[in-house]
Design a protein around this motif. Structure first.
Motif, PDB file in Angstrom:
ATOM      1  N   ASN A   1      -4.101  -2.678   8.110  1.00  0.00           N
ATOM      2  CA  ASN A   1      -4.597  -2.959   6.757  1.00  0.00           C
ATOM      3  C   ASN A   1      -6.063  -2.560   6.610  1.00  0.00           C
ATOM      4  O   ASN A   1      -6.777  -3.082   5.756  1.00  0.00           O
ATOM      5  CB  ASN A   1      -4.415  -4.434   6.408  1.00  0.00           C
ATOM      6  N   THR A   2      -6.509  -1.610   7.431  1.00  0.00           N
ATOM      7  CA  THR A   2      -7.891  -1.125   7.391  1.00  0.00           C
ATOM      8  C   THR A   2      -7.925   0.324   6.941  1.00  0.00           C
ATOM      9  O   THR A   2      -7.154   1.150   7.438  1.00  0.00           O
ATOM     10  CB  THR A   2      -8.543  -1.242   8.781  1.00  0.00           C
ATOM     11  N   VAL A   3      -8.822   0.641   6.011  1.00  0.00           N
ATOM     12  CA  VAL A   3      -8.959   2.015   5.539  1.00  0.00           C
ATOM     13  C   VAL A   3     -10.302   2.565   6.013  1.00  0.00           C
ATOM     14  O   VAL A   3     -11.291   1.835   6.103  1.00  0.00           O
ATOM     15  CB  VAL A   3      -8.858   2.090   3.999  1.00  0.00           C
ATOM     16  N   SER A   4     -10.330   3.856   6.341  1.00  0.00           N
ATOM     17  CA  SER A   4     -11.576   4.473   6.796  1.00  0.00           C
ATOM     18  C   SER A   4     -11.746   5.833   6.141  1.00  0.00           C
ATOM     19  O   SER A   4     -10.770   6.511   5.822  1.00  0.00           O
ATOM     20  CB  SER A   4     -11.588   4.618   8.318  1.00  0.00           C
ATOM     21  N   PHE A   5     -13.007   6.225   5.938  1.00  0.00           N
ATOM     22  CA  PHE A   5     -13.375   7.528   5.395  1.00  0.00           C
ATOM     23  C   PHE A   5     -14.139   8.295   6.471  1.00  0.00           C
ATOM     24  O   PHE A   5     -14.998   7.732   7.142  1.00  0.00           O
ATOM     25  CB  PHE A   5     -14.264   7.390   4.158  1.00  0.00           C
ATOM     26  N   SER A   6     -13.857   9.581   6.611  1.00  0.00           N
ATOM     27  CA  SER A   6     -14.563  10.408   7.585  1.00  0.00           C
ATOM     28  C   SER A   6     -14.955  11.730   6.948  1.00  0.00           C
ATOM     29  O   SER A   6     -14.159  12.339   6.222  1.00  0.00           O
ATOM     30  CB  SER A   6     -13.677  10.675   8.812  1.00  0.00           C
ATOM     31  N   LYS A   7     -16.180  12.187   7.255  1.00  0.00           N
ATOM     32  CA  LYS A   7     -16.602  13.493   6.772  1.00  0.00           C
ATOM     33  C   LYS A   7     -15.861  14.586   7.518  1.00  0.00           C
ATOM     34  O   LYS A   7     -15.495  14.424   8.682  1.00  0.00           O
ATOM     35  CB  LYS A   7     -18.113  13.667   6.949  1.00  0.00           C
ATOM     36  N   THR A   8     -15.630  15.706   6.861  1.00  0.00           N
ATOM     37  CA  THR A   8     -14.933  16.827   7.485  1.00  0.00           C
ATOM     38  C   THR A   8     -15.645  18.130   7.145  1.00  0.00           C
ATOM     39  O   THR A   8     -16.527  18.175   6.279  1.00  0.00           O
ATOM     40  CB  THR A   8     -13.478  16.927   6.992  1.00  0.00           C
ATOM     41  N   ASP A   9     -15.233  19.174   7.846  1.00  0.00           N
ATOM     42  CA  ASP A   9     -15.702  20.527   7.522  1.00  0.00           C
ATOM     43  C   ASP A   9     -14.618  21.298   6.791  1.00  0.00           C
ATOM     44  O   ASP A   9     -14.618  22.523   6.775  1.00  0.00           O
ATOM     45  CB  ASP A   9     -16.068  21.269   8.814  1.00  0.00           C
TER      46      ASP A   9
ATOM     47  N   LEU B   1     -11.776  12.829   4.773  1.00  0.00           N
ATOM     48  CA  LEU B   1     -10.491  12.384   5.305  1.00  0.00           C
ATOM     49  C   LEU B   1     -10.364  10.888   5.063  1.00  0.00           C
ATOM     50  O   LEU B   1     -11.223  10.110   5.471  1.00  0.00           O
ATOM     51  CB  LEU B   1     -10.406  12.672   6.805  1.00  0.00           C
ATOM     52  N   VAL B   2      -9.294  10.510   4.385  1.00  0.00           N
ATOM     53  CA  VAL B   2      -8.987   9.099   4.141  1.00  0.00           C
ATOM     54  C   VAL B   2      -7.771   8.740   4.975  1.00  0.00           C
ATOM     55  O   VAL B   2      -6.769   9.458   4.956  1.00  0.00           O
ATOM     56  CB  VAL B   2      -8.677   8.843   2.651  1.00  0.00           C
TER      57      VAL B   2
ATOM     58  N   SER C   1      -8.471  -0.642   0.079  1.00  0.00           N
ATOM     59  CA  SER C   1      -8.560  -1.797   0.971  1.00  0.00           C
ATOM     60  C   SER C   1      -7.814  -2.991   0.391  1.00  0.00           C
ATOM     61  O   SER C   1      -7.066  -3.690   1.097  1.00  0.00           O
ATOM     62  CB  SER C   1     -10.022  -2.179   1.222  1.00  0.00           C
ATOM     63  N   MET C   2      -7.984  -3.229  -0.900  1.00  0.00           N
ATOM     64  CA  MET C   2      -7.304  -4.347  -1.546  1.00  0.00           C
ATOM     65  C   MET C   2      -5.798  -4.110  -1.601  1.00  0.00           C
ATOM     66  O   MET C   2      -4.997  -5.026  -1.376  1.00  0.00           O
ATOM     67  CB  MET C   2      -7.857  -4.547  -2.963  1.00  0.00           C
ATOM     68  N   THR C   3      -5.397  -2.865  -1.847  1.00  0.00           N
ATOM     69  CA  THR C   3      -3.971  -2.534  -1.887  1.00  0.00           C
ATOM     70  C   THR C   3      -3.321  -2.775  -0.534  1.00  0.00           C
ATOM     71  O   THR C   3      -2.235  -3.347  -0.438  1.00  0.00           O
ATOM     72  CB  THR C   3      -3.776  -1.063  -2.300  1.00  0.00           C
ATOM     73  N   LEU C   4      -3.986  -2.355   0.530  1.00  0.00           N
ATOM     74  CA  LEU C   4      -3.448  -2.552   1.875  1.00  0.00           C
ATOM     75  C   LEU C   4      -3.406  -4.027   2.235  1.00  0.00           C
ATOM     76  O   LEU C   4      -2.482  -4.488   2.919  1.00  0.00           O
ATOM     77  CB  LEU C   4      -4.288  -1.784   2.897  1.00  0.00           C
TER      78      LEU C   4
END
Length: 315
Positions: free
Chosen positions: A270-278, A264-265, A237-240
Motif C-alpha cells: 500500500n506504498t507508492v513511490s516516484f522515481s526520476k528517469t532518463d 516512474l510511478v 496513496s489514499m487509493t491504495l
C-alpha cells in the motif's frame, strides 16, 4: 558510506519450488558473501535444512509471515546486517508460501531501509502443474504474481508444450510488466541484471484491460495529460490505503509538472513511490493498475483530480 546490500525476494505459493530456485541463485553467487532469510508459516523450519551451503549465514523467521506478524523481526534482522563491520554482498529472502509479496517489498521502499538495502528483484515461482487450480481457490498466488518483477515457471517438465504456451499467455495478461522464464531456461537468464524499480513494458501492455480469475483485471490507462506531483502522490496513496483489497499493483510512466522527463510511478503493497528517469520525453504516458473488481471509469475519475493546471504546465 557502506555499499547497499543487494536484496532478492523469492515468493510463490506453497510447494512451487522456491527453495530449489534459491539454491540455484546461491550457486551462481558462490564467490560472493550471501546471507539468507528463511520464513515458514509454521513453528518448525523444514526449508532451511534444504538450502545448500552456498551462504555465509542463515536467519530463520518462523510461525508467521514476515509480511505481517513478523515484520518487526525482519526489521531487527535487517538492522543486524546494517551494524555488521563487513556486510554481505547479497541478501536472499525466501518468503512463506502464503506471504503477501507486495507488503514485504514495501518494507524495502521505506527511506530508512532503502538507505542500506537495494531491492533488485521480486521473483515469483509459478507451479506449472497446479497454478490455475490454486488461482481459483485462494487469493495469495495472485497477489504474489502481480507484485513480482520476474516470473519463473517451475515443473515445466510435468506439463504439455501446448499448456506451457497457454500458461505464459495467462501470466503475461495478469502481470504485463513482468519478465517470464521457465526452470529449463535458468542458465540463459540473468536474474541479477535488473533493479526492481526498472520499468520494462512488454507486449502485454497493449492489452487495455485483461480480466482474470475472481474478476482480476489489468487496466492500462494512457493519457497525454500532465499531472500535479503532490496531488497524484496523495491520491494514489489514499487509493491504495482505502482499496488495498482491490488495487494490488500500480506501475507506469507519467509526465508531471516541473519535470523534463517522465517519472516512474509504482506501488509495493500500500506504498507508492516516484522515481526520476532518463526516459525520452515522448515516452508513453501510461499507468497500469492490477486488481480485483477495478473499473476503467473509476480509475479515470481518480486520475482526473490530479491533473496539473495550465500555470503549472507552462511554468
Amino acid at each position: 558510506m557502506k555499499k547497499k546490500i543487494k536484496t532478492y525476494l523469492l515468493t510463490g505459493f506453497l510447494g512451487a519450488g522456491k527453495t530449489t530456485f534459491l539454491n540455484h541463485l546461491l550457486g551462481l553467487k558462490v564467490s560472493e558473501t550471501n546471507y539468507v532469510i528463511e520464513n515458514e508459516f509454521g513453528k518448525n523450519s523444514i526449508d532451511s535444512t534444504l538450502v545448500t551451503k552456498n551462504y555465509n549465514q542463515l536467519f530463520e523467521l518462523n510461525n508467521g509471515c514476515i509480511c505481517c506478524s513478523l515484520d518487526s523481526e525482519l526489521i531487527e534482522v535487517l538492522a543486524q546486517l546494517v551494524r555488521l563491520d563487513s556486510q554481505p554482498d547479497n541478501l536472499f529472502i525466501e518468503a512463506s508460501g502464503v506471504a503477501d509479496a507486495g507488503i514485504l517489498a514495501s518494507i524495502f521502499q521505506r527511506d530508512d531501509v532503502k538507505k542500506y538495502f537495494e531491492l533488485r528483484q521480486v521473483i515469483c515461482i509459478v507451479d506449472a502443474e497446479n497454478f490455475e487450480d490454486r488461482l481459483e481457490e485462494v487469493s495469495e498466488p495472485y497477489r504474489q504474481l502481480v507484485a513480482s518483477s520476474t516470473l519463473v515457471i517451475s515443473k515445466i517438465d510435468l506439463i504439455q508444450p501446448s499448456y506451457e504456451e497457454h500458461l505464459r499467455e495467462l501470466l503475461q495478461k495478469i502481470n504485463p510488466l513482468a519478465s517470464i522464464c521457465s526452470n529449463q531456461e535458468l542458465d540463459a537468464y540473468n536474474f541479477f541484471k535488473n533493479n526492481y524499480s526498472d520499468f520494462t513494458p512488454t507486449n502485454g501492455l497493449a492489452h487495455s484491460m485483461v480480466e482474470g480469475p475472481h474478476r482480476m483485471k489489468s487496466i492500462a490507462i494512457e493519457t497525454n495529460e500532465v499531472f500535479d506531483r503532490e496531488k497524484l502522490y496523495a491520491t494514489l496513496s489514499m487509493t491504495l490505503y482505502l482499496s488495498y483489497h482491490q488495487v494490488y499493483r500500480v506501475k507506469g510512466f507519467v509526465k508531471v509538472a516541473g519535470e523534463d522527463h517522465p517519472i516512474l510511478v509504482q506501488s509495493t503493497g500500500n506504498t507508492v513511490s516516484f522515481s526520476k528517469t532518463d526516459a525520452p520525453k515522448k515516452s508513453p504516458n501510461v499507468l497500469v493498475f492490477i486488481g480485483k473488481g477495478i473499473e476503467r471509469k473509476g480509475l479515470e475519475r481518480i486520475l482526473a483530480k490530479t491533473i496539473a493546471n495550465k500555470a503549472q504546465v507552462t511554468a
